[in-house]
Design a protein around this motif. Structure first.
Motif, PDB file in Angstrom:
ATOM      1  N   ARG A   1      36.028  38.309  49.919  1.00 22.02           N
ATOM      2  CA  ARG A   1      35.315  39.438  50.522  1.00 22.02           C
ATOM      3  C   ARG A   1      35.285  40.613  49.556  1.00 22.02           C
ATOM      4  O   ARG A   1      36.305  40.985  48.963  1.00 22.02           O
ATOM      5  N   LEU A   2      34.086  41.194  49.352  1.00 20.88           N
ATOM      6  CA  LEU A   2      33.906  42.322  48.439  1.00 20.88           C
ATOM      7  C   LEU A   2      33.607  43.565  49.270  1.00 20.88           C
ATOM      8  O   LEU A   2      32.632  43.595  50.032  1.00 20.88           O
ATOM      9  N   SER A   3      34.460  44.567  49.157  1.00 28.52           N
ATOM     10  CA  SER A   3      34.272  45.832  49.879  1.00 28.52           C
ATOM     11  C   SER A   3      33.617  46.846  48.962  1.00 28.52           C
ATOM     12  O   SER A   3      33.952  46.937  47.767  1.00 28.52           O
TER      13      SER A   3
ATOM     14  N   GLY B   1      36.877  33.835  30.871  1.00 24.80           N
ATOM     15  CA  GLY B   1      37.658  35.032  30.587  1.00 24.80           C
ATOM     16  C   GLY B   1      37.665  35.986  31.766  1.00 24.80           C
ATOM     17  O   GLY B   1      37.098  35.725  32.828  1.00 24.80           O
ATOM     18  N   GLU B   2      38.319  37.120  31.564  1.00 22.65           N
ATOM     19  CA  GLU B   2      38.496  38.103  32.631  1.00 22.65           C
ATOM     20  C   GLU B   2      37.250  38.972  32.787  1.00 22.65           C
ATOM     21  O   GLU B   2      36.498  39.200  31.839  1.00 22.65           O
ATOM     22  N   TYR B   3      37.083  39.494  34.019  1.00 25.43           N
ATOM     23  CA  TYR B   3      35.972  40.397  34.322  1.00 25.43           C
ATOM     24  C   TYR B   3      36.366  41.299  35.479  1.00 25.43           C
ATOM     25  O   TYR B   3      37.364  41.080  36.164  1.00 25.43           O
ATOM     26  N   ARG B   4      35.556  42.317  35.728  1.00 22.83           N
ATOM     27  CA  ARG B   4      35.724  43.196  36.904  1.00 22.83           C
ATOM     28  C   ARG B   4      34.381  43.313  37.599  1.00 22.83           C
ATOM     29  O   ARG B   4      33.353  43.582  36.964  1.00 22.83           O
ATOM     30  N   ILE B   5      34.387  43.141  38.934  1.00 24.74           N
ATOM     31  CA  ILE B   5      33.167  43.190  39.728  1.00 24.74           C
ATOM     32  C   ILE B   5      33.326  44.264  40.798  1.00 24.74           C
ATOM     33  O   ILE B   5      34.423  44.482  41.331  1.00 24.74           O
ATOM     34  N   GLN B   6      32.201  44.946  41.115  1.00 20.64           N
ATOM     35  CA  GLN B   6      32.242  46.000  42.119  1.00 20.64           C
ATOM     36  C   GLN B   6      30.881  46.133  42.773  1.00 20.64           C
ATOM     37  O   GLN B   6      29.840  46.000  42.112  1.00 20.64           O
ATOM     38  N   ALA B   7      30.881  46.403  44.087  1.00 13.91           N
ATOM     39  CA  ALA B   7      29.654  46.671  44.837  1.00 13.91           C
ATOM     40  C   ALA B   7      29.707  48.103  45.354  1.00 13.91           C
ATOM     41  O   ALA B   7      30.787  48.592  45.760  1.00 13.91           O
ATOM     42  N   SER B   8      28.556  48.790  45.327  1.00 17.09           N
ATOM     43  CA  SER B   8      28.517  50.179  45.771  1.00 17.09           C
ATOM     44  C   SER B   8      27.085  50.532  46.153  1.00 17.09           C
ATOM     45  O   SER B   8      26.158  49.750  45.940  1.00 17.09           O
TER      46      SER B   8
END
Length: 376
Positions: free
Chosen positions: A265-267, A367-374
């Motif tokens: 779940r992405l907040s 590899g590593e990553y960062r995800i974000q929703a806005s």
């Protein structure tokens, strides 16, 4: 130095070089295959295409036979052209200026049909003159061999000019080796090939007579995904396009059962750190590893999703699950800046749950990553 216009030189060359089925002008010296000849370029020789003076030699070639031509000189930078006359027009097939190292030229080619061919010995630079040697010889292909490759094994091989070639054309399409991969029927495999800084080509297929016929093709980045047939074995063609030779490594690994996605779940406004790696769910068509996220939205709501990664080129996709299948709504592989990050904005067509797929632009990315929703 006496220089003729291109039109004048071509007219002279065409008048001297008759069509393939006619008797060539005796002004062009004959080179027998396996022979080397000495010559001299001077300012009295014609020049062509803003390069230096040239001399023309002719030789007889057999259809489908592989040849190698050499032009060597310590007096000028050599430029060698293989040509033929077709319908009264000189076809400049292949050229080279440094294939033999230093100031020497070398051209390897396959004769598309039998007939008279031309070697144009020339200086690369307009002022080049002096002594040279030119020669033509055959380059037989070695006997086709198929090596065994076991699941879990990594082998070292080498592409050589005497290997079989794929592709058509006088210059060939590249060299390859063949391997027989054995396992259990239905086993899912991943093959990886590396050859220096070059891009390898991996295909799977069968032999039809003396020819390899591919029926499954690589997914880029030197990777091939396979599911073994009922026989439990297949042939793999490991090569590289172009004039690429040298050592390579080829590894085959068991992919295991297909992993099911485990959505997170992405907040909105809360970044999530993730990692693409072996064992993640895969895109079946090309083997890219994927992580899945879910987000709930309202009809007409706009959201922005970003994915930042340094180890691979990030790729984002958003859509909905319909009858168990993902239906894509939007995708993107960049964020408008130079780099490997991705960002997409989308207006949700209706209320409900949406799926965001985080993956790489090309197969093999991990590899590593960062995800974000806005909100945008």
């Amino acid at each position: 130095m006496r220089t003729l216009s291109v039109a004048t030189v071509l007219a002279v060359a065409l008048a001297a070089a008759a069509p393939l089925q006619a008797q060539p002008d005796p002004a062009f010296p004959v080179l027998a295959v396996g022979q080397r000849a000495s010559g001299q370029l001077s300012t009295a020789d014609p020049a062509l295409y803003e390069r230096g003076p040239f001399k023309v030699y002719r030789f007889q070639a057999q259809a489908g036979r592989r040849y190698v031509a050499m032009l060597q000189s310590s007096d000028f930078d050599a430029y060698l052209t293989v040509a033929r006359t077709v319908g009264g027009i000189t076809d400049h097939m292949l050229m080279d200026d440094d294939g033999a190292g230093e100031t020497n030229a070398r051209v390897r080619f396959t004769a598309p049909e039998a007939g008279t061919y031309l070697l144009i010995a020339q200086s690369l630079l307009p002022e080049g003159t002096g002594a040279f040697t030119v020669g033509i010889d055959t380059m037989p292909a070695k006997r086709l061999a198929i090596a065994d490759l076991r699941v879990g094994q990594t082998v070292t091989g080498a592409l050589e000019e005497t290997d079989r070639e794929y592709g058509a054309g006088p210059g060939g399409g590249g060299f390859f080796d063949l391997y027989r991969v054995r396992g259990t029927p239905g086993q899912r495999l991943r093959l990886r090939m590396q050859i220096g800084e070059y891009f390898p080509t991996l295909n799977a297929g069968t032999m039809q007579g003396d020819e390899f016929v591919p029926d499954a093709f690589g997914h880029g980045q030197g990777m091939l995904l396979l599911t073994l047939p009922a026989s439990g074995e297949t042939l793999v063609q490991a090569g590289a396009e172009g004039e690429i030779t040298g050592e390579y490594t080829l590894a085959v690994a068991d992919r295991g059962p297909a992993a099911a996605p485990r959505p997170v779940r992405l907040s909105r406004g809360e970044p999530v750190d993730g990692r693409l790696e072996a064992g993640d769910a895969e895109k079946e068509e090309d083997g890219r590893w994927t992580d899945h996220y879910t987000i709930t939205g309202r009809a007409g709501e706009r959201i922005r999703v970003t994915m930042a990664a340094q180890a691979f080129d990030a790729y984002l996709s958003i859509g909905r699950m319909v009858d168990g299948a993902f239906q894509e709504l939007a995708f993107n592989d960049d964020d408008g800046e130079q780099g490997t990050n991705s960002a997409l904005e989308v207006e949700l067509p209706e209320a409900g749950e949406y799926v965001i797929i985080a993956t790489s632009f090309a197969a093999g990315g991990e590899g590593e990553y960062r995800i974000q929703a806005s909100a945008p």
